[in-house]
Design a protein around this motif. Structure first.
Motif, PDB file in Angstrom:
ATOM      1  N   VAL A 154     -11.098  13.605  29.724  1.00 31.52           N
ATOM      2  CA  VAL A 154      -9.651  13.741  29.563  1.00 31.52           C
ATOM      3  C   VAL A 154      -9.252  15.216  29.618  1.00 31.52           C
ATOM      4  CG1 VAL A 154      -7.697  13.355  28.012  1.00 31.52           C
ATOM      5  CG2 VAL A 154      -9.474  11.600  28.255  1.00 31.52           C
ATOM      6  N   GLY A 155     -10.053  16.060  28.984  1.00 34.20           N
ATOM      7  CA  GLY A 155      -9.793  17.499  29.049  1.00 34.20           C
ATOM      8  C   GLY A 155      -9.833  18.016  30.472  1.00 34.20           C
ATOM      9  N   GLY A 156     -10.789  17.513  31.275  1.00 38.84           N
ATOM     10  CA  GLY A 156     -10.867  17.913  32.683  1.00 38.84           C
ATOM     11  C   GLY A 156      -9.635  17.492  33.459  1.00 38.84           C
ATOM     12  N   LEU A 157      -9.103  16.307  33.159  1.00 40.95           N
ATOM     13  CA  LEU A 157      -7.894  15.835  33.840  1.00 40.95           C
ATOM     14  C   LEU A 157      -6.672  16.665  33.455  1.00 40.95           C
ATOM     15  CD1 LEU A 157      -8.344  11.953  33.582  1.00 40.95           C
ATOM     16  CD2 LEU A 157      -8.698  13.416  35.587  1.00 40.95           C
ATOM     17  N   ILE A 158      -6.609  17.090  32.207  1.00 38.65           N
ATOM     18  CA  ILE A 158      -5.494  17.941  31.779  1.00 38.65           C
ATOM     19  C   ILE A 158      -5.530  19.278  32.513  1.00 38.65           C
ATOM     20  CG2 ILE A 158      -4.535  19.217  29.821  1.00 38.65           C
ATOM     21  CD1 ILE A 158      -5.411  16.875  28.035  1.00 38.65           C
ATOM     22  N   CYS A 159      -6.729  19.843  32.649  1.00 36.68           N
ATOM     23  CA  CYS A 159      -6.860  21.098  33.401  1.00 36.68           C
ATOM     24  C   CYS A 159      -6.453  20.901  34.860  1.00 36.68           C
ATOM     25  CB  CYS A 159      -8.301  21.602  33.329  1.00 36.68           C
ATOM     26  SG  CYS A 159      -8.805  22.175  31.688  1.00 36.68           S
ATOM     27  N   LEU A 160      -6.829  19.768  35.439  1.00 36.12           N
ATOM     28  CA  LEU A 160      -6.469  19.492  36.829  1.00 36.12           C
ATOM     29  C   LEU A 160      -4.954  19.351  36.972  1.00 36.12           C
ATOM     30  CD1 LEU A 160      -7.505  18.933  39.704  1.00 36.12           C
ATOM     31  CD2 LEU A 160      -7.586  16.502  39.097  1.00 36.12           C
ATOM     32  N   ALA A 161      -4.314  18.695  36.012  1.00 38.54           N
ATOM     33  CA  ALA A 161      -2.854  18.568  36.053  1.00 38.54           C
ATOM     34  C   ALA A 161      -2.199  19.946  36.002  1.00 38.54           C
ATOM     35  CB  ALA A 161      -2.377  17.708  34.882  1.00 38.54           C
ATOM     36  N   PHE A 162      -2.773  20.844  35.217  1.00 43.04           N
ATOM     37  CA  PHE A 162      -2.274  22.223  35.175  1.00 43.04           C
ATOM     38  C   PHE A 162      -2.420  22.879  36.547  1.00 43.04           C
ATOM     39  CE2 PHE A 162      -3.311  26.747  34.813  1.00 43.04           C
ATOM     40  CZ  PHE A 162      -2.175  27.225  34.180  1.00 43.04           C
ATOM     41  N   GLY A 163      -3.565  22.661  37.208  1.00 39.69           N
ATOM     42  CA  GLY A 163      -3.783  23.245  38.531  1.00 39.69           C
ATOM     43  C   GLY A 163      -2.765  22.767  39.545  1.00 39.69           C
ATOM     44  N   TYR A 164      -2.470  21.466  39.548  1.00 41.39           N
ATOM     45  CA  TYR A 164      -1.468  20.937  40.477  1.00 41.39           C
ATOM     46  C   TYR A 164      -0.072  21.474  40.144  1.00 41.39           C
ATOM     47  CZ  TYR A 164      -4.465  17.667  42.981  1.00 41.39           C
ATOM     48  OH  TYR A 164      -5.430  17.122  43.808  1.00 41.39           O
ATOM     49  N   THR A 165       0.199  21.670  38.875  1.00 44.17           N
ATOM     50  CA  THR A 165       1.505  22.218  38.488  1.00 44.17           C
ATOM     51  C   THR A 165       1.671  23.642  38.998  1.00 44.17           C
ATOM     52  OG1 THR A 165       1.548  20.836  36.492  1.00 44.17           O
ATOM     53  CG2 THR A 165       3.015  22.748  36.537  1.00 44.17           C
ATOM     54  N   VAL A 166       0.624  24.440  38.892  1.00 42.15           N
ATOM     55  CA  VAL A 166       0.672  25.811  39.394  1.00 42.15           C
ATOM     56  C   VAL A 166       0.941  25.825  40.894  1.00 42.15           C
ATOM     57  CG1 VAL A 166      -0.688  27.912  39.791  1.00 42.15           C
ATOM     58  CG2 VAL A 166      -0.752  26.774  37.565  1.00 42.15           C
ATOM     59  N   ALA A 167       0.210  25.006  41.639  1.00 44.01           N
ATOM     60  CA  ALA A 167       0.404  24.951  43.091  1.00 44.01           C
ATOM     61  C   ALA A 167       1.791  24.439  43.448  1.00 44.01           C
ATOM     62  CB  ALA A 167      -0.671  24.064  43.723  1.00 44.01           C
ATOM     63  N   ARG A 168       2.280  23.462  42.699  1.00 41.40           N
ATOM     64  CA  ARG A 168       3.618  22.912  42.959  1.00 41.40           C
ATOM     65  C   ARG A 168       4.693  23.966  42.739  1.00 41.40           C
ATOM     66  NH1 ARG A 168       8.037  21.729  43.800  1.00 41.40           N
ATOM     67  NH2 ARG A 168       9.116  19.728  43.662  1.00 41.40           N
ATOM     68  N   LEU A 169       4.558  24.752  41.687  1.00 37.02           N
ATOM     69  CA  LEU A 169       5.542  25.792  41.409  1.00 37.02           C
ATOM     70  C   LEU A 169       5.463  26.929  42.434  1.00 37.02           C
ATOM     71  CD1 LEU A 169       5.258  26.004  37.512  1.00 37.02           C
ATOM     72  CD2 LEU A 169       7.104  24.966  38.851  1.00 37.02           C
ATOM     73  N   TRP A 170       4.270  27.235  42.883  1.00 37.29           N
ATOM     74  CA  TRP A 170       4.097  28.363  43.800  1.00 37.29           C
ATOM     75  C   TRP A 170       4.585  28.022  45.207  1.00 37.29           C
ATOM     76  CZ3 TRP A 170       3.485  33.364  43.317  1.00 37.29           C
ATOM     77  CH2 TRP A 170       3.076  34.121  44.418  1.00 37.29           C
ATOM     78  N   TYR A 171       4.205  26.839  45.694  1.00 32.88           N
ATOM     79  CA  TYR A 171       4.534  26.474  47.073  1.00 32.88           C
ATOM     80  C   TYR A 171       5.789  25.608  47.190  1.00 32.88           C
ATOM     81  CZ  TYR A 171       0.117  28.424  48.676  1.00 32.88           C
ATOM     82  OH  TYR A 171      -0.912  29.276  48.974  1.00 32.88           O
ATOM     83  N   GLY A 172       6.329  25.173  46.079  1.00 30.14           N
ATOM     84  CA  GLY A 172       7.544  24.371  46.116  1.00 30.14           C
ATOM     85  C   GLY A 172       7.317  22.909  46.417  1.00 30.14           C
ATOM     86  N   THR A 173       6.073  22.491  46.593  1.00 29.18           N
ATOM     87  CA  THR A 173       5.734  21.096  46.868  1.00 29.18           C
ATOM     88  C   THR A 173       4.255  20.897  46.585  1.00 29.18           C
ATOM     89  OG1 THR A 173       5.854  19.314  48.503  1.00 29.18           O
ATOM     90  CG2 THR A 173       5.151  21.478  49.297  1.00 29.18           C
ATOM     91  N   LEU A 174       3.831  19.652  46.575  1.00 28.54           N
ATOM     92  CA  LEU A 174       2.406  19.383  46.396  1.00 28.54           C
ATOM     93  C   LEU A 174       1.635  19.819  47.639  1.00 28.54           C
ATOM     94  CD1 LEU A 174       2.462  15.869  44.690  1.00 28.54           C
ATOM     95  CD2 LEU A 174       1.879  18.061  43.633  1.00 28.54           C
TER      96      LEU A 174
END
Length: 306
Positions: free
Chosen positions: A244-264
């Motif tokens: 579960v901790g690994g999935l939370i970290c992954l969700a953080f990673g996708y959030t960073v990319a989404r904010l940076w590039y404006g999309t998934l």
């Protein structure tokens, strides 16, 4: 607006696009956020340096054995309260099938790296427009995991005392694992939370499922993190909640990319055009002349004064 004008031989003025306003007119931040073709030498260097840094920092985290064991006892008790504490049963059941547990030991020691690198290479070759954004997800996930290792030292189940967990690498004398045996001194033994085996495998699986075209390959993409979850539990290297901790970290990673590039990352164009060179300005005809060249007289007028 802002285009330069030049005078041609026919006396007409034409606009020349300003090269600064073409490609370089975009701000530095916008250029950084625009997908571009990855460069092979840079990617190899970046991945090598990043993994070296990750290993260095992870292994430099103090191995707080007493705290890590206390945290493991607390987590194991929490799982009992949640009704999900059956890692030990799986560990014993799979350990009873020698060929299966030996295969899982090798799986744990090797596929974690092989599959992740293979997906990166595939992205680089087949999806260059999505490569940088998807790589950012992986890097951000790994970076925040390092914070977890520092703030929450956790012993894996195989190192807990007063429990019946089996260290399958020691029992079966399996080669290649950094978790037990002679190689354990090269790796921090109390960095079980979060599980990057899960973080990286789910990243790989989602990427394959989202971008692959062949149906059976997409199915394998989903099965890979599922198999990884079974392996990390059966070998007593992680609790369910580490996943579960690994999935939370992954969700953080996708959030960073989404904010940076404006999309998934997977919504970005598959390919990107090669960068255009800025056009050269045309020389203004008639703007300069050699000292010996006489000025051209207007039509209908005498070249000599009266």
């Amino acid at each position: 607006m802002g285009d330069a004008t030049v005078t041609t031989l026919e006396g007409r003025e034409t606009a020349v696009p300003d090269p600064v306003a073409d490609e370089t007119g975009r701000g530095p931040l916008r250029r950084l956020r625009t997908p571009r073709r990855p460069r092979l030498w840079f990617e190899i260097l970046l991945i090598a340096v990043s993994y070296w840094t990750y290993s260095l920092i992870r292994n430099a985290v103090p191995e707080q054995k007493a705290e890590a064991l206390r945290n493991a006892d607390w987590l194991w008790e929490l799982e009992h309260h949640l009704g999900i504490a059956f890692e030990e049963s799986i560990n014993h059941a799979v350990n009873g099938v020698t060929w299966l547990i030996v295969g899982m030991n090798y799986y744990y020691a090797t596929l974690h790296f092989i599959i992740t690198l293979a997906v990166l290479v595939w992205l680089y070759r087949s999806h260059p427009g999505r490569y940088a954004a998807t790589r950012l997800v992986l890097f951000a996930t790994t970076g925040v995991a390092l914070v977890g290792y520092y703030l929450y030292p956790l012993a894996p189940p195989r190192l807990m005392t007063n429990t019946g967990f089996i260290d399958t690498v020691l029992v079966h004398d399996t080669w290649g694992s950094m978790a037990s045996g002679d190689l354990k001194n090269m790796s921090n033994q109390y960095a079980a939370m979060p599980s990057m085996h899960i973080g990286w495998s789910v990243w790989s699986g989602l990427t394959i499922f989202a971008l692959a075209r062949t149906p059976w390959v997409r199915i394998l993409g989903l099965l890979y993190p599922t198999a990884t979850l079974l392996v990390i539990v059966a070998t007593a290297n992680h609790f369910w909640l580490d996943a579960v901790g690994g999935l939370i970290c992954l969700a953080f990673g996708y959030t960073v990319a989404r904010l940076w590039y404006g999309t998934l990352p997977y919504a970005l164009p598959r390919t990107v055009p090669k960068p255009r060179k800025a056009p050269h300005r045309e020389r203004t005809v008639g703007a300069t002349r050699t000292p010996t060249e006489p000025a051209q007289a207007p039509q209908g007028s005498s070249p000599h004064p009266p």
